[in-house]
Motif scaffolding. Structure first.
Motif, PDB file in Angstrom:
ATOM      1  N   GLU A  95       0.803  -1.220   0.000  1.00 22.92           N
ATOM      2  CA  GLU A  95       0.000   0.000   0.000  1.00 22.92           C
ATOM      3  C   GLU A  95       0.841   1.278   0.000  1.00 22.92           C
ATOM      4  O   GLU A  95       0.275   2.374   0.021  1.00 22.92           O
ATOM      5  CB  GLU A  95      -0.920   0.026   1.228  1.00 22.92           C
ATOM      6  N   ARG A  96       2.137   1.149  -0.047  1.00 23.00           N
ATOM      7  CA  ARG A  96       2.980   2.346   0.010  1.00 23.00           C
ATOM      8  C   ARG A  96       2.622   3.288  -1.152  1.00 23.00           C
ATOM      9  O   ARG A  96       2.646   2.894  -2.314  1.00 23.00           O
ATOM     10  CB  ARG A  96       4.451   1.980  -0.048  1.00 23.00           C
ATOM     11  N   PRO A  97       2.296   4.546  -0.847  1.00 22.73           N
ATOM     12  CA  PRO A  97       1.805   5.461  -1.905  1.00 22.73           C
ATOM     13  C   PRO A  97       2.917   6.042  -2.770  1.00 22.73           C
ATOM     14  O   PRO A  97       4.033   6.268  -2.305  1.00 22.73           O
ATOM     15  CB  PRO A  97       1.116   6.559  -1.105  1.00 22.73           C
ATOM     16  N   ARG A  98       2.582   6.279  -4.019  1.00 21.61           N
ATOM     17  CA  ARG A  98       3.458   7.025  -4.922  1.00 21.61           C
ATOM     18  C   ARG A  98       3.146   8.515  -4.849  1.00 21.61           C
ATOM     19  O   ARG A  98       3.972   9.337  -5.247  1.00 21.61           O
ATOM     20  CB  ARG A  98       3.286   6.546  -6.360  1.00 21.61           C
ATOM     21  N   ALA A  99       1.959   8.834  -4.366  1.00 20.15           N
ATOM     22  CA  ALA A  99       1.564  10.244  -4.353  1.00 20.15           C
ATOM     23  C   ALA A  99       0.490  10.492  -3.297  1.00 20.15           C
ATOM     24  O   ALA A  99      -0.316   9.606  -2.998  1.00 20.15           O
ATOM     25  CB  ALA A  99       1.043  10.653  -5.727  1.00 20.15           C
ATOM     26  N   PHE A 100       0.496  11.705  -2.779  1.00 19.69           N
ATOM     27  CA  PHE A 100      -0.541  12.180  -1.863  1.00 19.69           C
ATOM     28  C   PHE A 100      -1.277  13.340  -2.514  1.00 19.69           C
ATOM     29  O   PHE A 100      -0.652  14.217  -3.134  1.00 19.69           O
ATOM     30  CB  PHE A 100       0.069  12.672  -0.550  1.00 19.69           C
ATOM     31  N   VAL A 101      -2.587  13.349  -2.349  1.00 19.54           N
ATOM     32  CA  VAL A 101      -3.402  14.477  -2.793  1.00 19.54           C
ATOM     33  C   VAL A 101      -4.003  15.107  -1.547  1.00 19.54           C
ATOM     34  O   VAL A 101      -4.791  14.463  -0.837  1.00 19.54           O
ATOM     35  CB  VAL A 101      -4.516  14.034  -3.767  1.00 19.54           C
ATOM     36  N   VAL A 102      -3.615  16.332  -1.259  1.00 19.89           N
ATOM     37  CA  VAL A 102      -4.045  17.001  -0.032  1.00 19.89           C
ATOM     38  C   VAL A 102      -5.181  17.964  -0.351  1.00 19.89           C
ATOM     39  O   VAL A 102      -4.964  19.024  -0.932  1.00 19.89           O
ATOM     40  CB  VAL A 102      -2.870  17.746   0.630  1.00 19.89           C
ATOM     41  N   GLY A 103      -6.386  17.563   0.020  1.00 19.03           N
ATOM     42  CA  GLY A 103      -7.564  18.380  -0.218  1.00 19.03           C
ATOM     43  C   GLY A 103      -8.308  18.691   1.063  1.00 19.03           C
ATOM     44  O   GLY A 103      -9.495  19.022   1.028  1.00 19.03           O
ATOM     45  N   SER A 104      -7.625  18.599   2.189  1.00 15.11           N
ATOM     46  CA  SER A 104      -8.235  18.957   3.468  1.00 15.11           C
ATOM     47  C   SER A 104      -8.391  20.474   3.542  1.00 15.11           C
ATOM     48  O   SER A 104      -7.723  21.208   2.800  1.00 15.11           O
ATOM     49  CB  SER A 104      -7.360  18.461   4.622  1.00 15.11           C
ATOM     50  N   PRO A 105      -9.250  20.986   4.427  1.00 13.89           N
ATOM     51  CA  PRO A 105      -9.429  22.437   4.519  1.00 13.89           C
ATOM     52  C   PRO A 105      -8.108  23.142   4.800  1.00 13.89           C
ATOM     53  O   PRO A 105      -7.267  22.630   5.553  1.00 13.89           O
ATOM     54  CB  PRO A 105     -10.409  22.589   5.698  1.00 13.89           C
ATOM     55  N   GLY A 128      10.413  12.446  -0.033  1.00 10.75           N
ATOM     56  CA  GLY A 128      10.501  12.522  -1.488  1.00 10.75           C
ATOM     57  C   GLY A 128       9.256  12.123  -2.238  1.00 10.75           C
ATOM     58  O   GLY A 128       9.222  12.205  -3.471  1.00 10.75           O
ATOM     59  N   VAL A 129       8.194  11.718  -1.546  1.00 11.60           N
ATOM     60  CA  VAL A 129       6.976  11.303  -2.238  1.00 11.60           C
ATOM     61  C   VAL A 129       6.328  12.525  -2.898  1.00 11.60           C
ATOM     62  O   VAL A 129       6.443  13.653  -2.411  1.00 11.60           O
ATOM     63  CB  VAL A 129       5.986  10.629  -1.269  1.00 11.60           C
ATOM     64  N   ALA A 130       5.660  12.307  -4.012  1.00  9.83           N
ATOM     65  CA  ALA A 130       5.001  13.400  -4.733  1.00  9.83           C
ATOM     66  C   ALA A 130       3.770  13.884  -3.976  1.00  9.83           C
ATOM     67  O   ALA A 130       3.055  13.086  -3.361  1.00  9.83           O
ATOM     68  CB  ALA A 130       4.611  12.940  -6.134  1.00  9.83           C
ATOM     69  N   MET A 131       3.540  15.202  -4.040  1.00  7.29           N
ATOM     70  CA  MET A 131       2.382  15.795  -3.365  1.00  7.29           C
ATOM     71  C   MET A 131       1.651  16.754  -4.294  1.00  7.29           C
ATOM     72  O   MET A 131       2.286  17.564  -4.972  1.00  7.29           O
ATOM     73  CB  MET A 131       2.816  16.558  -2.110  1.00  7.29           C
ATOM     74  N   PHE A 132       0.344  16.631  -4.316  1.00 11.14           N
ATOM     75  CA  PHE A 132      -0.509  17.637  -4.944  1.00 11.14           C
ATOM     76  C   PHE A 132      -1.297  18.286  -3.820  1.00 11.14           C
ATOM     77  O   PHE A 132      -2.006  17.604  -3.071  1.00 11.14           O
ATOM     78  CB  PHE A 132      -1.456  17.019  -5.974  1.00 11.14           C
ATOM     79  N   ILE A 133      -1.187  19.602  -3.685  1.00 12.88           N
ATOM     80  CA  ILE A 133      -1.775  20.307  -2.548  1.00 12.88           C
ATOM     81  C   ILE A 133      -2.732  21.374  -3.052  1.00 12.88           C
ATOM     82  O   ILE A 133      -2.398  22.164  -3.941  1.00 12.88           O
ATOM     83  CB  ILE A 133      -0.674  20.950  -1.682  1.00 12.88           C
ATOM     84  N   GLU A 134      -3.917  21.393  -2.483  1.00 12.46           N
ATOM     85  CA  GLU A 134      -4.892  22.384  -2.899  1.00 12.46           C
ATOM     86  C   GLU A 134      -4.482  23.773  -2.428  1.00 12.46           C
ATOM     87  O   GLU A 134      -3.662  23.942  -1.550  1.00 12.46           O
ATOM     88  CB  GLU A 134      -6.286  22.029  -2.357  1.00 12.46           C
ATOM     89  N   SER A 156      11.257  21.913  -1.319  1.00 12.93           N
ATOM     90  CA  SER A 156      12.289  22.067  -2.343  1.00 12.93           C
ATOM     91  C   SER A 156      13.515  21.226  -2.017  1.00 12.93           C
ATOM     92  O   SER A 156      14.071  20.543  -2.889  1.00 12.93           O
ATOM     93  CB  SER A 156      12.678  23.545  -2.463  1.00 12.93           C
ATOM     94  N   ASP A 157      13.932  21.233  -0.758  1.00 12.95           N
ATOM     95  CA  ASP A 157      15.109  20.459  -0.342  1.00 12.95           C
ATOM     96  C   ASP A 157      14.874  18.954  -0.446  1.00 12.95           C
ATOM     97  O   ASP A 157      15.819  18.188  -0.639  1.00 12.95           O
ATOM     98  CB  ASP A 157      15.498  20.809   1.095  1.00 12.95           C
ATOM     99  N   SER A 158      13.608  18.540  -0.322  1.00 13.75           N
ATOM    100  CA  SER A 158      13.291  17.109  -0.352  1.00 13.75           C
ATOM    101  C   SER A 158      13.233  16.554  -1.770  1.00 13.75           C
ATOM    102  O   SER A 158      13.133  15.343  -1.970  1.00 13.75           O
ATOM    103  CB  SER A 158      11.940  16.859   0.323  1.00 13.75           C
ATOM    104  N   ASN A 159      13.242  17.464  -2.774  1.00 15.65           N
ATOM    105  CA  ASN A 159      13.109  17.063  -4.183  1.00 15.65           C
ATOM    106  C   ASN A 159      11.774  16.381  -4.477  1.00 15.65           C
ATOM    107  O   ASN A 159      11.650  15.651  -5.451  1.00 15.65           O
ATOM    108  CB  ASN A 159      14.266  16.151  -4.609  1.00 15.65           C
ATOM    109  N   SER A 160      10.793  16.654  -3.653  1.00 11.27           N
ATOM    110  CA  SER A 160       9.455  16.127  -3.906  1.00 11.27           C
ATOM    111  C   SER A 160       8.846  16.819  -5.123  1.00 11.27           C
ATOM    112  O   SER A 160       9.029  18.023  -5.321  1.00 11.27           O
ATOM    113  CB  SER A 160       8.551  16.361  -2.695  1.00 11.27           C
ATOM    114  N   ILE A 161       8.146  16.053  -5.953  1.00  7.95           N
ATOM    115  CA  ILE A 161       7.422  16.631  -7.088  1.00  7.95           C
ATOM    116  C   ILE A 161       6.105  17.168  -6.539  1.00  7.95           C
ATOM    117  O   ILE A 161       5.167  16.418  -6.270  1.00  7.95           O
ATOM    118  CB  ILE A 161       7.187  15.580  -8.187  1.00  7.95           C
TER     119      ILE A 161
END
Length: 417
Positions: A95-105, A128-134, A156-161
Motif C-alpha cells: 500500500e505504500r503510496p506514490r503520491a498524496f493528494v491534499v484536499g483537506s481544509p 521525497g513522495v510526490a504531493m498535490f496540494i490544494e 524544495s530540499d526534499s526534491n518532492s514533485i
C-alpha cells in the motif's frame, strides 16, 4: 479529457487522498472533483489505498458511491483512516503510496503547528513522495505566513514533485495569453481583475467567517490574485492599498443569504466588496475588485492584461473561457474560444506525467505553480486583506470623533433647555 489516453504501464499507481470533501469528490457548487480526473488519467492503474479524514462517515459514504460505480477497481481495497499516523501504523508494503493528494481544509495545513502540518508529516513518513496540494497554502493568521515559506523550503530540499492547485494557470486561454506576450516581446503594464461571486449559492457557514476561512480574498479571490502575479510578476507588498464594503454599512446589506450570519461574531463577518490596487516590482500596476453580490449560481469573472498596443481580456475562466485580443493597428478585438478545456485535468495530468517521467511531450508536462509560488500568492492575499482592514479602521476612527462632537453639542443644548 474523454480523448485522453491513459498513462501506459501495468503497475498500480497508489494514491492517498487527504480529505473526503467537495474538492476531492465533487459537489453541486462547481466543477472540482479530483478523484474523477485521477480515474480518467490513470484508468485501471489507479489504486486509492487510503482516504484520510476525521469525518469517517463522510469518507465511507463517498467510498460506497465509488464502489457502486464503474471505477470500483480503484476503490475496492481503499481503507479509511482518521489520521495520517493511523494510516502509517497500519500500512502494508503493497500500500505504500506514490503520491498524496491534499484536499483537506486550508486551516489544517501550511503551518508547523501539530495538527496543521500535514505537508511536514507526509515528508517525515514518506521522504521525497510526490504531493498535490490544494490552494490556498493555508488560512491561518498572518503571523504564520513565514511557516508556509519554511515548508516551501523543506519541499524544495526534499526534491518532492509538488504541485499546488492554481488550476487557472493551466487554462488554454491563459497559456494563449502567455504565448502572445512572449512571442511579441511584450512588457505587461497593467492587470485588471474582477471577481463577482454568486453569494446565494455559498451555503458553507465557514466561508462567511473570517476566523475560519480567512475571508473571501484569501480563500476565493486567491485565484485571481495568483493569475495577476502570473502575468504581472512579483508584487511590491508595501504598495498594496485596499478598501472594503462591510456587512454593517448602509450599502452592505445582502437580501438572499442562505446562512445565519447572526451566529458569526460581528468582527469575523466578511466584507461584501474589496477593491485593491498595487505596484509590481517591474513598475506595472495591478488592481482587483472582488464582490459577493450576485444571486443565482453563476459567477462573473474577468481579467485584463494590458501592454503597449495590446489588451488581452479573459472572460468566464471557470466555466467557458473566452479570450478577447486587441492588437496594434486594429480597433477591433479578435475572439478565441476553447471548448472542452479542463484545467483541473491538466494540472493533475501534468503532475502525474512528471512523476512517471514521461518525455513524449516535455512542453506539456510542466508544473505551473510550485509551493513557494503559492506562498507568494498567499502572502499577497493577506496584504490585501490587511490593507482593507487598515482602511476600515481609519474610517471608523474618523467617524467616532465626529459622532462624539455631535453628541456633546446635543447634550449641551439639552442642558441649556
Amino acid at each position: 479529457m474523454d480523448k485522453t489516453t491513459h498513462v501506459g504501464g501495468t503497475d498500480d499507481f497508489n494514491v492517498v487522498f487527504i480529505g473526503a470533501g467537495n474538492i476531492m469528490f465533487g459537489s453541486d457548487e462547481g466543477p472540482w472533483n479530483h478523484s474523477f480526473r485521477f480515474e480518467h488519467k490513470l484508468g485501471l492503474r489507479l489504486k486509492v489505498v487510503a482516504i484520510v479524514d476525521p469525518a469517517v462517515e463522510r469518507a465511507n459514504a463517498v467510498l460506497k458511491k465509488k464502489r457502486d460505480s464503474f471505477v470500483v477497481s480503484a476503490y475496492q481495497n481503499t481503507r479509511v483512516f482518521k489520521t495520517l499516523d493511523d494510516f502509517v501504523k497500519n500500512m502494508t508494503p503493497k500500500e505504500r503510496p506514490r503520491a498524496f493528494v491534499v484536499g483537506s481544509p486550508p486551516m489544517f495545513r501550511g503551518t508547523l503547528q501539530p495538527g496543521r502540518d500535514i505537508e511536514i508529516q507526509i515528508m517525515k513518513h514518506f521522504p521525497g513522495v510526490a504531493m498535490f496540494i490544494e490552494k490556498p497554502a493555508a488560512t491561518g493568521p498572518k503571523s504564520e505566513i513565514e511557516q508556509a515559506f519554511n515548508i516551501a523550503r523543506r519541499i524544495s530540499d526534499s526534491n518532492s514533485i509538488c504541485s499546488v492547485g492554481y488550476m487557472l494557470r493551466y487554462l488554454k486561454a491563459v497559456q494563449k495569453m502567455k504565448q502572445i506576450i512572449e512571442e511579441n516581446g511584450l512588457v505587461v503594464m497593467a492587470t485588471i481583475a474582477r471577481y463577482a461571486a454568486a453569494y446565494e449559492a455559498i451555503t458553507k457557514p465557514d466561508w462567511w467567517d473570517k476566523s475560519k476561512s480567512a475571508g473571501p480574498i484569501i480563500e476565493q479571490g486567491t485565484h485571481f490574485c495568483d493569475l495577476s502575479r502570473y502575468f504581472g510578476g512579483e508584487v511590491d507588498i508595501s504598495s498594496v492599498t485596499a478598501h472594503s464594503l462591510e456587512w454593517d454599512e448602509e450599502a452592505g446589506h445582502l437580501s438572499k443569504l442562505r446562512i445565519d450570519e447572526s451566529k458569526i461574531a460581528p468582527e469575523n463577518r466578511i466584507p461584501r466588496v474589496t477593491a485593491a490596487t498595487w505596484k509590481y516590482d517591474s513598475g506595472a500596476v495591478g488592481s482587483l475588485t472582488h464582490v459577493a453580490t450576485l444571486q443565482g449560481r453563476n459567477y462573473s469573472c474577468e481579467l485584463e492584461v494590458h501592454a503597449d498596443g495590446y489588451c488581452l481580456k479573459l472572460v468566464n475562466p471557470y466555466v467557458q473561457p473566452v479570450l478577447h485580443v486587441r492588437k496594434p493597428g486594429d480597433d477591433y478585438e479578435q475572439t478565441f474560444t476553447f471548448p472542452d478545456d479542463d484545467p483541473f485535468f491538466s494540472e493533475i495530468s501534468n503532475w502525474i506525467d512528471i512523476i512517471e517521467d514521461i518525455e513524449e511531450d516535455p512542453e506539456a508536462a510542466q508544473i505551473l505553480s510550485t509551493y513557494e509560488d503559492a506562498c507568494r500568492t498567499y502572502e499577497f492575499t493577506w496584504a490585501i486583506r490587511e490593507a482593507s482592514e487598515r482602511s476600515r479602521a481609519t474610517t471608523l476612527a474618523t467617524r467616532r470623533p465626529a459622532t462624539s462632537v455631535v453628541e456633546e453639542v446635543l447634550a449641551e443644548e439639552e442642558n441649556e433647555a
